[in-house]
Design an enzyme around this catalytic site. Structure first.
Site, mmCIF file in Angstrom:
data_model
loop_
_atom_site.group_PDB
_atom_site.id
_atom_site.type_symbol
_atom_site.label_atom_id
_atom_site.label_comp_id
_atom_site.label_asym_id
_atom_site.label_seq_id
_atom_site.Cartn_x
_atom_site.Cartn_y
_atom_site.Cartn_z
ATOM 1 N N GLU A 113 42.106 46.222 41.978
ATOM 2 C CA GLU A 113 42.861 47.474 42.037
ATOM 3 C C GLU A 113 41.997 48.664 41.606
ATOM 4 O O GLU A 113 42.174 49.776 42.113
ATOM 5 C CB GLU A 113 44.115 47.360 41.174
ATOM 6 C CG GLU A 113 45.125 46.394 41.781
ATOM 7 C CD GLU A 113 46.330 46.141 40.903
ATOM 8 O OE1 GLU A 113 47.462 46.237 41.398
ATOM 9 O OE2 GLU A 113 46.134 45.842 39.705
ATOM 10 N N GLU A 133 47.638 37.788 40.538
ATOM 11 C CA GLU A 133 48.673 37.970 39.518
ATOM 12 C C GLU A 133 49.831 36.978 39.647
ATOM 13 O O GLU A 133 50.388 36.536 38.639
ATOM 14 C CB GLU A 133 49.216 39.412 39.573
ATOM 15 C CG GLU A 133 48.324 40.444 38.913
ATOM 16 C CD GLU A 133 47.233 40.969 39.835
ATOM 17 O OE1 GLU A 133 46.606 41.985 39.504
ATOM 18 O OE2 GLU A 133 46.997 40.361 40.905
#
Length: 260
Positions: A113, A133
């Site tokens: 990210e 995640e």
């Protein structure tokens, strides 16, 4: 080995007009905790506030870009978020100036990210990217789930997000997410070279162009875009750099940019 909590969690170094920002927690694969996020935000502020800096490069120490958030810190209730710039001190409000990711090793979770928060990505051929995640019942809430589908076909982005699978630099280069693939160990020098190539252009115009592109995804219509871009472009068109660019063209010489 425990993760470092020293003062130098993020290192900054200048190469002329380029600021190199290095996440310096190699013993935990450059995972980011609250203190590291705070120092990353300070580095982004330095890049934005110093007129002598035209671009930034972010990388990781020890052959790894970043394994994402420090999960041990997260388990203690700690959030790697700053009030102004958001996750990792970058995600929500990246710097106004161009930011390039120089990726070695793994850029996963928040590390990926962070790459997606940058304007350009240079990656070593053996670099690996992913959003794992879901493996920990987490959610890639640092921008990955809405930025990645804008840069990959929908079904590929969904597959990566829902499986948590990793892909190599060549995969992301093929789909246009990574700008350059270079030999292992060469990403930082290649990223600095790319940053230096931007300096031939007017820095205030480069900043304005980046800002318009960055904000354009939130403009609902072209009519809104025409209006919203004007004050951003005006900062470049009314700058010292604009006057210098016109003078240099008329006098047939190289411009001397000042970044304002």
């Amino acid at each position: 080995m425990p993760c470092s909590s020293a003062a130098d969690l993020v290192l900054t170094d200048r190469r002329e007009h380029v600021l190199i920002v290095t996440i310096n927690r190699p013993e935990c694969r450059n995972a980011v905790d609250a203190a590291t996020a705070g120092q990353l935000e300070q580095a982004m502020d330095l890049l934005d506030d110093d007129d002598d800096l035209f671009a930034g490069v972010v990388t990781g120490a020890g052959g790894t870009f970043s394994a994402g958030a420090d999960l041990k810190a997260a388990a203690r209730g700690e959030k790697a978020v700053t009030p102004r710039r958001g996750g990792f001190g970058v995600f929500r409000r990246p710097p106004r100036k161009p930011l390039i990711a120089a990726v070695e090793g793994f850029a996963v979770g928040g590390g990926f990210e962070l790459c997606l928060s940058c304007d350009l990505i240079v990656a070593a051929a053996d670099a690996r990217f992913g959003l794992p995640e879901v493996r920990h019942n987490g959610v890639a809430a640092g921008g990955g789930l809405f930025r990645l589908p804008k840069r990959l076909p929908y079904h590929l982005a969904v597959e990566l997000a829902l499986t948590g699978a990793f892909r190599d630099a060549e995969f992301f280069h093929r789909w246009g997410v990574v700008n350059r693939v270079v030999p292992a160990g060469a990403s930082l020098d290649a990223a600095v070279e790319l940053a230096e190539s931007l300096q031939a252009n007017g820095p205030t115009a480069v900043m304005a162009s980046k800002e318009i592109i960055f904000r354009s995804s939130s403009w609902a219509t072209e009519e809104e875009a025409w209006e919203a871009q004007q004050p951003i472009a005006a900062r470049a068109l009314d700058s010292e750099d604009r006057r210098e660019g016109l003078a240099a063209f008329a006098e047939k010489r190289e411009p001397r940019w000042v970044g304002r």
